[in-house]
Design an enzyme around this catalytic site. Structure first.
Site, short mmCIF file in Angstrom:
data_model
loop_
_atom_site.label_atom_id
_atom_site.label_comp_id
_atom_site.label_asym_id
_atom_site.label_seq_id
_atom_site.Cartn_x
_atom_site.Cartn_y
_atom_site.Cartn_z
N PHE A 172 0.19 22.49 -5.68
CA PHE A 172 -0.57 22.52 -7.03
C PHE A 172 -1.11 21.65 -6.05
O PHE A 172 -2.49 21.18 -6.91
CB PHE A 172 0.65 22.25 -8.01
CG PHE A 172 0.11 21.72 -8.90
CD1 PHE A 172 -0.63 22.38 -9.69
CD2 PHE A 172 0.82 20.27 -9.72
CE1 PHE A 172 -1.18 22.15 -11.49
CE2 PHE A 172 -0.83 20.05 -10.58
CZ PHE A 172 -0.77 20.96 -11.82
N GLY A 197 4.02 23.80 -1.16
CA GLY A 197 3.67 24.86 -0.67
C GLY A 197 6.31 24.69 -0.01
O GLY A 197 6.34 25.97 0.04
N TYR A 227 4.06 28.51 -6.68
CA TYR A 227 3.76 27.56 -6.15
C TYR A 227 4.86 26.40 -6.77
O TYR A 227 5.32 26.39 -7.41
CB TYR A 227 2.10 27.61 -6.76
CG TYR A 227 1.77 26.20 -8.54
CD1 TYR A 227 2.23 25.05 -8.41
CD2 TYR A 227 2.12 28.02 -8.94
CE1 TYR A 227 2.52 25.23 -9.95
CE2 TYR A 227 2.16 27.27 -10.84
CZ TYR A 227 2.00 26.21 -11.31
OH TYR A 227 1.97 25.45 -12.20
N CYS A 228 4.24 25.27 -6.09
CA CYS A 228 5.46 23.84 -6.11
C CYS A 228 3.94 22.88 -5.77
O CYS A 228 2.92 23.64 -5.53
CB CYS A 228 6.78 23.99 -5.24
SG CYS A 228 6.25 23.78 -3.32
N GLN A 229 4.68 22.08 -5.08
CA GLN A 229 4.04 20.69 -5.14
C GLN A 229 3.03 20.94 -4.37
O GLN A 229 1.74 21.04 -3.27
CB GLN A 229 4.64 19.66 -5.23
CG GLN A 229 3.47 18.04 -5.25
CD GLN A 229 2.83 17.99 -6.81
OE1 GLN A 229 3.13 18.59 -7.54
NE2 GLN A 229 1.88 17.19 -6.46
#
Length: 124
Positions: free
Chosen positions: A113, A88, A84-86
């Site tokens: 996230f 996608g 995951y990131c902020q």
């Protein structure tokens, strides 16, 4: 003028092609699906360290996408990978790197996230 239209069509065609190809090796999971599987997998936050310190999913390791190629030995190819990131975008880039290196079970959190409603940890 027709060449400009042709260039736009070509760019859009390439983007659609990449998206379709990526869906073959990257599973985008809802928050519920993600919660069901991430404890049995390698949970990796691919954001930068300052973002990770500001808050991350409980149990996640921070391997920024900018460092992933150099840190591949930290990711086991025989276990599922949950990224995951902020939002996608970086998780999709990380998935592409892993796929090219032969990783098979690659998953990402839908919405990233910022859409996560589960437990988080902060390193303040």
């Amino acid at each position: 003028m027709w060449y400009l239209l042709a260039a736009i069509v070509a760019i859009l065609g390439y983007a659609v092609f990449k998206y379709v190809m990526q869906r073959r090796y990257l599973k985008t999971l809802t928050e519920e699906e993600f919660k069901q599987g991430y404890r049995k997998a390698q949970l990796i936050d691919v954001r930068e360290p300052n973002e990770f310190k500001g808050g991350h999913i409980l149990g996640a390791r921070n391997i920024p996408v900018t460092q992933l190629k150099q840190r591949l030995q930290e990711v086991r190819p025989d276990k599922p990978v949950y990224l995951y990131c902020q939002n996608g975008t970086r998780a999709a880039r990380a998935a592409n790197i892993l796929h090219k290196k032969g990783y098979k079970d690659i998953n990402q959190l839908q919405g990233g996230f910022k859409k996560w409603g589960g437990k988080i940890k902060t390193n303040s």
